[in-house]
Structures are given as structure tokens and as C-alpha cells.
Design a protein around this motif. Structure first.
Motif, PDB file in Angstrom:
ATOM      1  N   TYR A 151      23.628 -33.268 -20.614  1.00 23.32           N
ATOM      2  CA  TYR A 151      23.014 -33.956 -21.951  1.00 23.32           C
ATOM      3  C   TYR A 151      21.818 -34.056 -22.526  1.00 23.32           C
ATOM      4  O   TYR A 151      21.461 -34.445 -21.742  1.00 23.32           O
ATOM      5  CB  TYR A 151      24.430 -35.405 -22.523  1.00 23.32           C
ATOM      6  CG  TYR A 151      25.467 -35.023 -22.478  1.00 23.32           C
ATOM      7  CD1 TYR A 151      26.374 -34.574 -23.391  1.00 23.32           C
ATOM      8  CD2 TYR A 151      26.397 -34.932 -21.306  1.00 23.32           C
ATOM      9  CE1 TYR A 151      27.393 -34.155 -23.612  1.00 23.32           C
ATOM     10  CE2 TYR A 151      27.332 -35.332 -21.053  1.00 23.32           C
ATOM     11  CZ  TYR A 151      28.386 -34.596 -22.241  1.00 23.32           C
ATOM     12  OH  TYR A 151      29.630 -34.470 -22.155  1.00 23.32           O
ATOM     13  N   GLY A 157      34.062 -37.037 -33.231  1.00 24.44           N
ATOM     14  CA  GLY A 157      33.726 -36.603 -32.238  1.00 24.44           C
ATOM     15  C   GLY A 157      31.606 -36.440 -32.253  1.00 24.44           C
ATOM     16  O   GLY A 157      31.361 -36.689 -33.603  1.00 24.44           O
ATOM     17  N   HIS A 189      37.341 -38.492 -23.134  1.00 23.30           N
ATOM     18  CA  HIS A 189      36.676 -37.453 -24.235  1.00 23.30           C
ATOM     19  C   HIS A 189      38.023 -36.091 -24.093  1.00 23.30           C
ATOM     20  O   HIS A 189      38.177 -35.828 -22.949  1.00 23.30           O
ATOM     21  CB  HIS A 189      36.077 -37.937 -24.630  1.00 23.30           C
ATOM     22  CG  HIS A 189      35.544 -38.983 -24.879  1.00 23.30           C
ATOM     23  ND1 HIS A 189      35.105 -39.847 -24.236  1.00 23.30           N
ATOM     24  CD2 HIS A 189      34.588 -39.076 -26.600  1.00 23.30           C
ATOM     25  CE1 HIS A 189      34.200 -40.937 -25.383  1.00 23.30           C
ATOM     26  NE2 HIS A 189      34.041 -40.308 -26.537  1.00 23.30           N
ATOM     27  N   GLU A 206      32.985 -32.284 -15.307  1.00 29.82           N
ATOM     28  CA  GLU A 206      32.057 -32.847 -16.317  1.00 29.82           C
ATOM     29  C   GLU A 206      30.502 -32.890 -15.260  1.00 29.82           C
ATOM     30  O   GLU A 206      29.035 -33.525 -16.283  1.00 29.82           O
ATOM     31  CB  GLU A 206      32.402 -34.292 -16.891  1.00 29.82           C
ATOM     32  CG  GLU A 206      30.906 -35.190 -17.326  1.00 29.82           C
ATOM     33  CD  GLU A 206      32.463 -36.586 -18.041  1.00 29.82           C
ATOM     34  OE1 GLU A 206      31.413 -36.750 -19.762  1.00 29.82           O
ATOM     35  OE2 GLU A 206      33.118 -37.096 -17.486  1.00 29.82           O
ATOM     36  N   LYS A 231      36.939 -37.852 -29.527  1.00 29.71           N
ATOM     37  CA  LYS A 231      37.684 -38.979 -29.115  1.00 29.71           C
ATOM     38  C   LYS A 231      39.046 -38.543 -28.666  1.00 29.71           C
ATOM     39  O   LYS A 231      39.256 -37.838 -29.455  1.00 29.71           O
ATOM     40  CB  LYS A 231      37.067 -40.325 -29.904  1.00 29.71           C
ATOM     41  CG  LYS A 231      35.833 -41.013 -29.727  1.00 29.71           C
ATOM     42  CD  LYS A 231      36.153 -41.865 -31.196  1.00 29.71           C
ATOM     43  CE  LYS A 231      34.212 -42.593 -30.416  1.00 29.71           C
ATOM     44  NZ  LYS A 231      34.928 -42.928 -32.130  1.00 29.71           N
ATOM     45  N   ALA A 269      28.736 -29.178 -26.387  1.00 27.15           N
ATOM     46  CA  ALA A 269      29.365 -29.832 -26.136  1.00 27.15           C
ATOM     47  C   ALA A 269      29.810 -30.064 -27.502  1.00 27.15           C
ATOM     48  O   ALA A 269      29.355 -30.950 -28.445  1.00 27.15           O
ATOM     49  CB  ALA A 269      29.059 -30.250 -24.955  1.00 27.15           C
ATOM     50  N   LYS A 270      31.149 -29.880 -27.218  1.00 25.09           N
ATOM     51  CA  LYS A 270      31.843 -31.186 -28.705  1.00 25.09           C
ATOM     52  C   LYS A 270      32.462 -32.230 -27.806  1.00 25.09           C
ATOM     53  O   LYS A 270      33.990 -31.967 -26.911  1.00 25.09           O
ATOM     54  CB  LYS A 270      32.515 -29.940 -29.247  1.00 25.09           C
ATOM     55  CG  LYS A 270      33.607 -30.820 -30.769  1.00 25.09           C
ATOM     56  CD  LYS A 270      34.347 -29.878 -31.885  1.00 25.09           C
ATOM     57  CE  LYS A 270      34.683 -30.477 -32.769  1.00 25.09           C
ATOM     58  NZ  LYS A 270      35.615 -28.749 -33.514  1.00 25.09           N
ATOM     59  N   LYS A 271      31.888 -33.095 -28.086  1.00 26.70           N
ATOM     60  CA  LYS A 271      32.229 -34.259 -27.887  1.00 26.70           C
ATOM     61  C   LYS A 271      33.845 -35.177 -28.291  1.00 26.70           C
ATOM     62  O   LYS A 271      33.553 -35.609 -29.082  1.00 26.70           O
ATOM     63  CB  LYS A 271      31.782 -35.807 -27.267  1.00 26.70           C
ATOM     64  CG  LYS A 271      32.289 -36.527 -26.049  1.00 26.70           C
ATOM     65  CD  LYS A 271      31.099 -37.260 -24.889  1.00 26.70           C
ATOM     66  CE  LYS A 271      31.250 -38.182 -23.832  1.00 26.70           C
ATOM     67  NZ  LYS A 271      30.356 -38.485 -23.497  1.00 26.70           N
ATOM     68  N   ILE A 282      35.885 -32.651 -24.231  1.00 31.45           N
ATOM     69  CA  ILE A 282      34.980 -32.007 -24.413  1.00 31.45           C
ATOM     70  C   ILE A 282      34.739 -30.713 -24.361  1.00 31.45           C
ATOM     71  O   ILE A 282      35.226 -30.120 -23.171  1.00 31.45           O
ATOM     72  CB  ILE A 282      33.039 -32.409 -23.164  1.00 31.45           C
ATOM     73  CG1 ILE A 282      33.810 -33.901 -23.094  1.00 31.45           C
ATOM     74  CG2 ILE A 282      31.783 -32.128 -23.525  1.00 31.45           C
ATOM     75  CD1 ILE A 282      32.913 -34.170 -21.860  1.00 31.45           C
ATOM     76  N   THR A 331      38.140 -35.778 -19.797  1.00 28.62           N
ATOM     77  CA  THR A 331      38.495 -37.258 -19.443  1.00 28.62           C
ATOM     78  C   THR A 331      39.674 -38.159 -19.722  1.00 28.62           C
ATOM     79  O   THR A 331      40.188 -38.139 -20.586  1.00 28.62           O
ATOM     80  CB  THR A 331      36.519 -38.290 -19.615  1.00 28.62           C
ATOM     81  OG1 THR A 331      36.858 -38.299 -21.270  1.00 28.62           O
ATOM     82  CG2 THR A 331      35.995 -36.772 -19.170  1.00 28.62           C
ATOM     83  N   HIS A 388      36.650 -26.664 -20.981  1.00 29.92           N
ATOM     84  CA  HIS A 388      36.265 -28.127 -21.585  1.00 29.92           C
ATOM     85  C   HIS A 388      36.976 -28.109 -20.648  1.00 29.92           C
ATOM     86  O   HIS A 388      37.240 -28.120 -19.162  1.00 29.92           O
ATOM     87  CB  HIS A 388      38.010 -27.407 -22.645  1.00 29.92           C
ATOM     88  CG  HIS A 388      39.468 -27.726 -22.496  1.00 29.92           C
ATOM     89  ND1 HIS A 388      39.379 -25.948 -22.060  1.00 29.92           N
ATOM     90  CD2 HIS A 388      39.962 -27.963 -21.437  1.00 29.92           C
ATOM     91  CE1 HIS A 388      41.030 -26.184 -21.344  1.00 29.92           C
ATOM     92  NE2 HIS A 388      41.173 -27.495 -21.256  1.00 29.92           N
TER      93      HIS A 388
END
Length: 413
Positions: A20, A30, A90, A15, A52, A48-50, A92, A87, A84
Motif C-alpha cells: 500500500y 471503504g 474486507h 494480500e 468493509k 485497490a478499493k478496500k 479488496i 479477508t 480481488h
């Protein structure tokens, strides 16, 4: 702990290697951002597709499947996966960045700029085929996308169209009953909502709506609420109105894609094959010349004036044909001059006094884009009585009788 819980050690990207920038979009679970990914090979502009981390088992399984699909897919018309990050809160997913955004936003911006301008027939055919080939790649892998729509078709910097968002994708062989209709209302096949039946033909139905968007430039069922759309499509057999200018080959294809009986719809493979047809059958005619006006320039002369249309079809107009004939005469149309008229006005001379005439203006362009000489195609775009257009309305018709040095006007309606 749920069996499908994600673990941070599963990450393929750090990450801390993500910077961003602006948010590109968001949904219920998300957001999507433009990012700079600082990879070992250098800085890469990406998206980036973040998402939850979901709490329920079903959604966790679906998210795992989405990553699995993204990791293993490799096709020119499917968005490319880079890696990917996991976290504590999330997932990502890092993928290709589409510099020109979604097809939906592109078409909306084009319409807002000038509602009379549409995509060229070459662009429609190119993007329709690229969308179909992306769907076909899913089908080859035994997967139904389940959310084919213009917001999930991305335009790359070089203009290539790519299918994205695998969040609802599902392995499927044959037909399956689902617990509820999944997808987006304006592109949802009737059986998915009405019968909870899922098959590859649901993606075909959605493709038909996308094809309609490419041709019309409009939003499907604009002004209707989503719940009204699905009910009207499923139980009222409602479909978008096909534009009058649409070539028969597209009109037929859309209607077949929209069949209420999914078994009557073509396969995505058949669609790709049909889009490989000859250039001529996919051509759009230029639109009608605007604001025709007729005025006298002598006792036996009349001047016809028109305006070039905004929408010129596949290629620019190369000229106009002006023809005239005696009203109610069995004689055919007489073409003015031997060559195309390259301006937007012309004086017709040599008319007989005491005779009523009518005229038509035809816009002309060339079919095809190949290096060889192509045949010229024409379409009659309007027929107007030699007239005085008092209100400039296209359907307001008056006739003019030519009598020596004076004219007598008469309403023909």
C-alpha cells in the motif's frame, strides 16, 4: 450464516502481494489506495478499493455483483479489473491505476490555476465520446451504472477517460421501481428521486451533467446543499446554466439529456452517434480580445489596441481582423488590410474629419485538426466605438469626433 457471505478461498490475489502507498479517496464503506501489486508477471502499479464486509444481505449481494461486473467487463473506456482479495473484514478489489486522477479533480485544478482557461473543443469532444462509450458498454450488457459522474471518470496516464465504480450497477431491462433514489445528488435524474423510477435514461441524464462540466469547468450547482439540489431538480426543473460560448450542438444535446420526461431523452447509442459528427460543428470560437483601448495618433488617424484572450478555443489564434465603419451609415464594414493582423494593435489612417466611426476586433483561428487545409472560421468577439475607455470596462462607450488637429469628446450614453 448468510448465503452470500464471502470466503477467503475465493480470493484471486494474495494480500501479501499488495504494497500500500497513499490513499487516493474514501467513501462510506471503504477507501481507495495506490498500490504496488507484485504479480507473477512483475510489479504493477495499480489501485485497490478496500471495502468493509457488509453485514446486511442486500449489500453483500450488491458487492458480489460489483465483482462479477468487474471480472467480466473489458472495454477501452471502462476501468480494468485485475483481481480481488477476501479477508475476514474486507473485500479488496484491485484494478487499473489512473495516474491523472478523477475528471472532477482535474477540472477543479484547471479552474483553480486559471478560471479563464477551459478544455479545448477537441478534448471536450474526445472525453465526452469516451464517457458515452463507457456508458454504452454497460447498456449493451443490460446494466445501468446508476452513479455516472465526474468523480467516477478516471483519466489514465495516456489521457484516456474510463468509467469506474460499479458499486450501484444493476441489471435492468426497461424501467423498474426502486426502493429509494440511489446515486449522487448533483448528477441524479429527477425521476429517480421523485418517482423512484430507474431506467437507462438515468445514466443519460447524468451524462448531460458531465458534458456540462467538460464545457464549463465548474462544479454542478456549486454552493447548493445536496438535498437542495435534488429537490430543485426534481420539483423545480432546475438545471445548470449553459455557458454562452457553448456551441449549439452541445447546447441542444445537454437540454435533451436533461428533459424531465425521460422518454424524451436520447439513448446513449444516439449520443455516441451524434458525437461522431463533423469537426466544424463542435468547434468553440476564441474568446474576446481583452481591454480594447483607442487613442489618437494624428488628426485623421486612430490607434486600436487590444489584448489576446486566455481562452483561444480549439486551436491557437492565427490573427485578428480589424474593421471599421461610419456610425449609422448604410455602408458596410471596411476591413483594415488584406491579411490578418498578427499583432494586438493597429493604426487606422485616412479617416475623414468631422466623422464618427465605430470598429470591431475579431479573433480568428482554424477549424479542425486534419492534414488537409481547413477553412478559417471567425467570430465577432466585440464591437466598440472608437473611444477613450476611461475605466477599461468593456461596456463603457465614448465617441470621438475627428476635427482637424483637435478632438472633442462626448459621452454617447
Amino acid at each position: 450464516m448468510a448465503m452470500n457471505t464471502f470466503h477467503t478461498e475465493e480470493s484471486t490475489i494474495k494480500e501479501t502481494d499488495i504494497v500500500y502507498h497513499e490513499r487516493l479517496g474514501f467513501g462510506s464503506d471503504g477507501e481507495v489506495y495506490r498500490i504496488t501489486w507484485m504479480s507473477e508477471d512483475g510489479d504493477t502499479e495499480a489501485a485497490a478499493k478496500k471495502i468493509k464486509l457488509p453485514s446486511d444481505e442486500t449489500r453483500l449481494q450488491q458487492l458480489r455483483f460489483e465483482i462479477q461486473v468487474a471480472q467480466n467487463f473489458n472495454h477501452d473506456n471502462v476501468i480494468k479489473y485485475y483481481g480481488h482479495v477476501i479477508t475476514d473484514t474486507h473485500v479488496i478489489i484491485v484494478m487499473e491505476y489512473a495516474a491523472k486522477g478523477t475528471l472532477f479533480r482535474y477540472l477543479q485544478a484547471l479552474r483553480k490555476k486559471n478560471p479563464r482557461v477551459h478544455l479545448s473543443s477537441q478534448q471536450i469532444r474526445t472525453w465526452a465520446k469516451q464517457a458515452a462509450e463507457g456508458i454504452q458498454y454497460f447498456r449493451t450488457a443490460g446494466i445501468v451504472h446508476r452513479d455516472v459522474k465526474s468523480p467516477n471518470l478516471l483519466i489514465m496516464a495516456d489521457g484516456t477517460l474510463k468509467l469506474c465504480d460499479f458499486g450501484l450497477a444493476k441489471y435492468l431491462h426497461g424501467t423498474e421501481t426502486t426502493n429509494k433514489g440511489r446515486g449522487t445528488a448533483r448528477w441524479l435524474a429527477p425521476e429517480v428521486w421523485k418517482e423512484h423510477k430507474l431506467s437507462p435514461k438515468a445514466d443519460v441524464f447524468a451524462f448531460g451533467i458531465v458534458l456540462w462540466e467538460l464545457i464549463s469547468g465548474d462544479e454542478p450547482y456549486e454552493g447548493m446543499r445536496p438535498e437542495h439540489v435534488v429537490f430543485s431538480v426534481a420539483y423545480g426543473n432546475k438545471r445548470p446554466d449553459i455557458p454562452a460560448r457553448c456551441p449549439d450542438v452541445y447546447k441542444s444535446l445537454m437540454k435533451q439529456c436533461w428533459e424531465d420526461d425521460r422518454n424524451k431523452r436520447p439513448t446513449i447509442e444516439e449520443i455516441v452517434t451524434r458525437l461522431d459528427g463533423t469537426d466544424e460543428i463542435f468547434g468553440f470560437p476564441p474568446a474576446a480580445p481583452r481591454k480594447p483601448e483607442i487613442s489618437s495618433s494624428g488628426s485623421t488617424k486612430l490607434r486600436v489596441t487590444w489584448e489576446s484572450p486566455d481562452d483561444v478555443g480549439e486551436s491557437p489564434i492565427i490573427g485578428y481582423e480589424l474593421e471599421y465603419k461610419v456610425v449609422n451609415s448604410e455602408n458596410g464594414w471596411v476591413k483594415v488590410g488584406k491579411d490578418l493582423i498578427t499583432k494586438t494593435s493597429y493604426t487606422i489612417s485616412g479617416l475623414k474629419t468631422g466623422t464618427k466611426y465605430e470598429t470591431r476586433v475579431t479573433a480568428v483561428n482554424k477549424a479542425g485538426h486534419g492534414p488537409q487545409s481547413q477553412p478559417v472560421t471567425t467570430v465577432t468577439v466585440g464591437k466598440y466605438l472608437l473611444s477613450l475607455i476611461l475605466s477599461h470596462l468593456l461596456n463603457e462607450e465614448f465617441s470621438i469626433l475627428v476635427f482637424g488637429n483637435r478632438r472633442r469628446r462626448r459621452n454617447t450614453r
